[in-house]
Design an enzyme around this catalytic site. Structure first.
Site, PDB file in Angstrom:
ATOM      1  N   GLU A  63       0.826  -1.204   0.000  1.00  0.00           N
ATOM      2  CA  GLU A  63       0.000   0.000   0.000  1.00  0.00           C
ATOM      3  C   GLU A  63       0.863   1.257   0.000  1.00  0.00           C
ATOM      4  O   GLU A  63       0.524   2.247  -0.650  1.00  0.00           O
ATOM      5  CB  GLU A  63      -0.956   0.021   1.189  1.00  0.00           C
ATOM      6  CG  GLU A  63      -1.904   1.206   1.127  1.00  0.00           C
ATOM      7  CD  GLU A  63      -3.124   1.073   2.002  1.00  0.00           C
ATOM      8  OE1 GLU A  63      -3.914   2.039   2.016  1.00  0.00           O
ATOM      9  OE2 GLU A  63      -3.306   0.033   2.668  1.00  0.00           O
ATOM     10  N   SER A  64       1.987   1.222   0.686  1.00  0.00           N
ATOM     11  CA  SER A  64       2.894   2.378   0.676  1.00  0.00           C
ATOM     12  C   SER A  64       3.371   2.665  -0.744  1.00  0.00           C
ATOM     13  O   SER A  64       3.341   3.811  -1.200  1.00  0.00           O
ATOM     14  CB  SER A  64       4.091   2.126   1.597  1.00  0.00           C
ATOM     15  OG  SER A  64       3.670   1.976   2.933  1.00  0.00           O
TER      16      SER A  64
END
Length: 142
Positions: A63-64
C-alpha cells in the site's frame, strides 16, 4: 506526471514523507517513478510470533508503494486515496529483506490500479498485492 524520472520521484517521495507506519516498519524506497516504484522492508521487526513476515506487513509495503505511486501520478493539487486492496501470500520470508516492485495496471484521471510483487532475498515471490486508488482534488488549506 508520467515524465517524472526516478531521481525526481525519489526527491518528491522524500519531501512528502512515507508516514509514521512505513517509517516504523523500516520501509525505504529505492526507485520511484509513475511507471515503476521499488521499496524494501526488513524482515526483522515485521514478523508473526513464529518468525514469518506478517501478511499485514506485506500489505503495508504494498500500500505504501501503490498509494505513493498513485499520488505521484495524480499531480499537484490532487490526492489519491486507497479504496480497495487485496493480497495473496504465496511464500514466507524469515530473514533478510523483502523487496516490493510496483507497476501500474491502469492510470486514469480518477482511478489508478497498481500491482505490487513482493519477493525475498532469493527472488522468490512472497506476495502479490493489487491496490485501487481514487484520485480527487486535494482539500484546500485553511
Amino acid at each position: 506526471m508520467s515524465d517524472v524520472t526516478t531521481s525526481e520521484g525519489l526527491e518528491w517521495a522524500t519531501a512528502r514523507g512515507m508516514g509514521a507506519l512505513a517509517e516504523k516498519m523500516g520501509i525505504e524506497f529505492t526507485e520511484f517513478s509513475v511507471e515503476r516504484s521499488v521499496g524494501t522492508m526488513p524482515v526483522e521487526g515485521n514478523t508473526q510470533p513464529v518468525g514469518l513476515v506478517h501478511g499485514g506487513a506485506y500489505v503495508v509495503l504494498g500500500e505504501s508503494l501503490g498509494s505513493m505511486s498513485a499520488n505521484l501520478h495524480a499531480g499537484p493539487g490532487r490526492l489519491a486515496v486507497g479504496v480497495d486492496i487485496n493480497a495473496t501470500h504465496t511464500r514466507s520470508a524469515t530473514s533478510g529483506v523483502v523487496t516490493g516492485v510496483c507497476t501500474p495496471i491502469h492510470l486514469g484521471r480518477s482511478i489508478t490500479v497498481h500491482e505490487i510483487v513482493i519477493s525475498d532475498d532469493q527472488g522468490q515471490r512472497c506476495s502479490t498485492i493489487r491496490i485501487t486508488n481514487l484520485i480527487k482534488d486535494a482539500p484546500k488549506a485553511q
